[in-house]
Design an enzyme around this catalytic site. Structure first.
Site, PDB file in Angstrom:
ATOM      1  N   TYR A  99       0.836  -1.207   0.000  1.00  0.00           N
ATOM      2  CA  TYR A  99       0.000   0.000   0.000  1.00  0.00           C
ATOM      3  C   TYR A  99       0.869   1.255   0.000  1.00  0.00           C
ATOM      4  O   TYR A  99       1.828   1.377   0.763  1.00  0.00           O
ATOM      5  CB  TYR A  99      -0.917   0.026   1.222  1.00  0.00           C
TER       6      TYR A  99
ATOM      7  N   ASN B 164       1.672  10.599   6.598  1.00  0.00           N
ATOM      8  CA  ASN B 164       0.671   9.703   7.179  1.00  0.00           C
ATOM      9  C   ASN B 164       0.933   9.470   8.664  1.00  0.00           C
ATOM     10  O   ASN B 164       1.345   8.394   9.079  1.00  0.00           O
ATOM     11  CB  ASN B 164       0.681   8.375   6.404  1.00  0.00           C
TER      12      ASN B 164
ATOM     13  N   ARG C  52     -14.057  27.228  49.703  1.00  0.00           N
ATOM     14  CA  ARG C  52     -14.091  26.064  50.597  1.00  0.00           C
ATOM     15  C   ARG C  52     -13.987  24.747  49.837  1.00  0.00           C
ATOM     16  O   ARG C  52     -13.406  23.780  50.341  1.00  0.00           O
ATOM     17  CB  ARG C  52     -15.374  26.107  51.443  1.00  0.00           C
TER      18      ARG C  52
ATOM     19  N   ASN D 169       1.180   4.252   8.252  1.00  0.00           N
ATOM     20  CA  ASN D 169       0.667   3.020   7.644  1.00  0.00           C
ATOM     21  C   ASN D 169       1.130   2.956   6.190  1.00  0.00           C
ATOM     22  O   ASN D 169       1.013   3.953   5.465  1.00  0.00           O
ATOM     23  CB  ASN D 169      -0.862   3.006   7.705  1.00  0.00           C
TER      24      ASN D 169
ATOM     25  N   LYS E 223     -14.398  47.060  37.523  1.00  0.00           N
ATOM     26  CA  LYS E 223     -15.739  46.774  36.989  1.00  0.00           C
ATOM     27  C   LYS E 223     -15.656  46.287  35.543  1.00  0.00           C
ATOM     28  O   LYS E 223     -16.292  45.304  35.151  1.00  0.00           O
ATOM     29  CB  LYS E 223     -16.627  48.016  37.085  1.00  0.00           C
TER      30      LYS E 223
ATOM     31  N   GLU F  92     -13.244  11.147   2.550  1.00  0.00           N
ATOM     32  CA  GLU F  92     -12.479  10.420   1.538  1.00  0.00           C
ATOM     33  C   GLU F  92     -13.254   9.206   1.019  1.00  0.00           C
ATOM     34  O   GLU F  92     -12.873   8.059   1.213  1.00  0.00           O
ATOM     35  CB  GLU F  92     -11.119  10.017   2.137  1.00  0.00           C
TER      36      GLU F  92
END
Length: 754
Positions: free
Chosen positions: A114, A263, A357, A387, A459, A487
């Site tokens: 692959y 990849n 607390r 891969n 403030k 994909e």
């Protein structure tokens, strides 16, 4: 099927123990790495963060070989220009070259692999024997991101550098089929601070961070659209950048090399590493300033008592409480607060509000989640995540899915939720601090000027804090629940790791804004407590003098019944909050004047017979007392204020006797800030910005750790560990602390009930 033991033996040359959860060949007693993962969490969070920042600041050269990269290493290379990167050739070069040669050999043999002989993803049914052209096309079609003219579309420089480091570290393990020369070139680019421009968006972090990583490959191959930035901001082409590091000609990628570069999860993992580094520091900072909040609020430190937290069992909570207890131990504020509570126990509630607390109970779980995320990301940056995986030892390519960045997406979602929880607590504490109904006598909005009608203090900052909190809580929503199939439905589930890391980086930045605003407010409160104490001393002195002069003795020196008023008058001054009257101390509508008059009236009623004589009448003395008080008090208050503004107040600042002092000293002295006041032109935002920049530049880390100098990472009272335990102890987790304590006492036959 090959047994796991055989796989371990075949790969033991390629993988060595690192102390992290990254071993391929784990021992027989821990085949799934659970024990190793648990051991990595041993020790306190404080010790872990201290080691992290020591490494970050101490690093000069980061040597990488694939299996021992740390979060602090990534942050150091990303942010600190003096840190260099060195590839460990002795450990990694041979295995890298072996995997590269294996790919070429298999290509020559015609082995179907692959990404070497096939198309990609959903079109992997296609075949070709033009391996180099296939890699070239891979990089071309993945260059699908948008850089544009807007810098907001470009990934930050530090994240890109981190990604280059993490990707190189992964490829050094020798399972990817890439040449050593390519990795060496990335090393040179990092050390020359030449950084490619990567698109901010466009990756789903499965199959890895394909789109952004393709722009690193574009630099290495000299693609015409590749753009590179130098440290000083000069932009150049990829080919020009390569020449600057001694490569006259860009790389022609060999089979598998393009796929090996793109990849993987390295961009998401890189940004997640930076996020984790910041999150750990900010979590520790939030614990320390929660203790500082207790100090300026005259809080009750009982909430840190070790027994309370030991009975809850959660280590994060126990450590958060122990840190706060250490900071508060011996605090001058806490000693003073104890006297105030004893003198007037009804002046404030019996218990502090939840924001203080329960702060250990609130922060503890966040610390645990942040630690867990940090260790998960540290495993990821030392993983092989592409891969196929080239297994030279078994002479095969393994087709799998390590590119799936789920550890990044999930850990970043969890961490971001914790960051938002920390921010929510900081806002709750801040809101209490600026509200004069709750803050124990501090002025409304923490106004620092002499005239509250012309000074509205923080403030605007409180409004900004509300905005920050809302945005932060919005960001707490998960990213990973929004996965879309991609994909052609090949990538039908994907991690969104980088997207989640980006949102976490945004959350970190907002938390920095909040902490800088809050730290500014705490320092303002410290200054106001100092002013309050000096003003109180002035008022008491004048009231005492005036009482003696007008109430105690007659014209001939004889003692008058009014002499008994002084003690009660001073008690009124002690009980009345200074800032409720100090802008106009003799104003008849203000509580001080009214309560002083009430004391005199009460004494007059008790002086029944004496009231008949004008010389001994207390009623007759009230106008005299008030006139003399006005004549003396107003100018003396002005002088006391003037003395404070000049830094010459007679009473020292209590913060100097507190373990939280290094943070205050950092903000006031090192950053050069002062008390905010309506009489000065500087705005709150200008001060907050200085503090924010200091936090963003990691300058707050040193004073933060100074606050904890000497802490051993344990609960203060060791006797808590030796409490007598009932045999039923382990079944009592759901009992109240009081019931559990009674059971413990009953279980000890030698307990002395007297």
């Amino acid at each position: 099927m090959v047994a796991a033991a055989e796989i371990t033996q075949a790969n033991e040359v390629q993988v060595k123990s690192t102390g992290l959860c990254t071993d391929f060949g784990s021992s027989g007693s821990d085949p799934l790495n659970w024990v190793r993962a648990a051991k990595a969490m041993e020790g306190s969070h404080f010790e872990e963060v201290k080691a992290m920042v020591d490494s970050y600041f101490g690093a000069k050269e980061i040597s990488i070989e694939g299996k021992s990269l740390t979060i602090s290493d990534v942050a150091a290379v990303a942010r600190r220009s003096q840190v260099k990167v060195k590839l460990d050739a002795a450990a990694a070069k041979s295995r890298v070259e072996e995997s590269s040669n294996w790919v070429l050999t298999q290509m020559t043999k015609g082995t179907d692999t692959y990404g070497v002989t096939t198309g990609f993803g959903a079109t992997s049914h296609r075949r070709t024997n033009q391996g180099a052209e296939l890699q070239k096309e891979l990089i071309r079609f993945l260059n699908a991101g948008v850089l544009g003219k807007c810098p907001e579309n470009v990934l930050s420089e530090d994240t890109t550098r981190a990604a280059m480091l993490v990707r190189t570290n992964t490829l050094l393990q020798g399972y990817s089929g890439v040449r050593w020369d390519i990795l060496e070139t990335v090393e040179k680019l990092l050390n020359a601070w030449l950084t490619p421009k990567l698109p901010l968006r466009g990756t789903i972090t499965a199959s890895g961070d394909l789109v952004p990583l393709s722009y690193i490959a574009g630099l290495l191959t000299g693609r015409p659209n590749s753009r590179v930035r130098s440290r000083d901001g000069i932009e150049m082409s990829g080919a020009e950048a390569l020449k600057k590091v001694g490569l006259e000609k860009p790389f022609e990628l060999q089979p598998k090399e393009g796929l090996a570069i793109v990849n993987g999860t390295s961009v998401g993992a890189a940004l997640a590493s930076i996020v984790c580094f910041d999150a750990n520091v900010l979590a520790l900072l939030s614990e320390v300033i929660s203790a500082m909040f207790c100090e300026v609020m005259n809080g009750k430190p009982e909430f840190t008592d070790p027994l309370t937290h030991k009975l809850k069992h959660h280590p994060g909570q126990m450590e958060a409480a122990a840190i706060m207890e250490y900071v508060l131990d011996g605090s001058s504020y806490m000693k003073h607060a104890a006297k105030l509570h004893e003198m007037n126990p009804l002046q404030k509630p019996k218990q502090d509000r939840y924001g203080l607390r329960t702060s250990p109970q609130w922060l503890g779980p966040q610390v645990e989640i942040i630690r867990s995320a940090t260790h998960m990301i540290e495993r990821e940056i030392n993983s092989v995540n592409d891969n196929p995986v080239i297994d030279v030892a078994r002479d095969k390519a393994l087709h799998g899915g390590n590119f799936q960045g789920t550890p990044i997406g999930v850990s970043m979602d969890n961490l971001r939720l914790s960051i938002s929880a920390i921010g929510k607590l900081m806002f709750a504490q801040f809101s209490e601090l600026v509200n004069d109904y709750y803050n124990g006598g501090l002025p409304s909005n923490l106004s620092g000027g002499p005239n509250p009608s012309l000074d509205y203090g923080l403030k605007g900052a409180e409004i900004a804090m509300a905005s920050y909190t809302s945005e932060l809580l919005y960001l707490a929503n998960p990213v990973t629940s929004h996965v879309q199939s991609a994909e052609q439905h090949n990538q039908d589930v994907n991690s969104l790791g980088l997207v989640s890391a980006r949102k976490s980086a945004e959350a970190i930045d907002i938390l920095k804004l909040m902490l800088s605003t809050y730290l500014t407010a705490l320092c303002q409160a410290v200054d106001l407590r100092h002013l309050e104490e000096n003003m109180l001393a002035t008022v008491k002195q004048i009231v005492s003098q005036v009482a003696k002069k007008t109430l105690s003795t007659g014209l001939n020196g004889e003692l008058l019944p009014g002499r008994f008023c002084e003690k009660d008058l001073l008690q009124v001054v002690d009980n009345e909050h200074v800032f409720s009257y100090i802008d106009d101390p003799c104003n008849a509508s203000y509580p001080l004047t009214q309560k002083l008059r009430n004391i005199l009236v009460e004494h007059a009623f008790k002086n029944a017979e004496g009231e008949k004589d004008p010389n001994t009448s207390i009623f007759n003395k009230i106008p005299v007392f008030e006139a003399e008080l006005k004549a003396q008090l107003e100018p003396q208050v002005s002088l006391a204020r003037e003395s404070y503004d000049k830094g010459t107040s007679p009473l020292p600042d209590r913060i100097q006797e507190c373990r939280s002092y290094p943070l205050y000293e950092f903000v006031r002295n090192q950053l050069g800030t002062k008390l905010l006041s309506g009489t000065r032109t500087i705005s709150p935002g200008e001060v907050i910005e200085v503090v924010y920049d200091a936090i963003s530049e990691d300058k707050v880390i040193v004073p933060l750790f100074k606050c904890l100098d000497g802490w051993k990472g344990t609960l203060a009272h060791s006797e808590i560990n030796n409490l007598p335990r009932s045999p039923l102890y382990n079944d009592c987790y759901d009992l109240s602390p009081r019931m559990l304590l009674l059971m413990l006492l009953f279980s000890d036959p030698e307990f002395d009930w007297s």
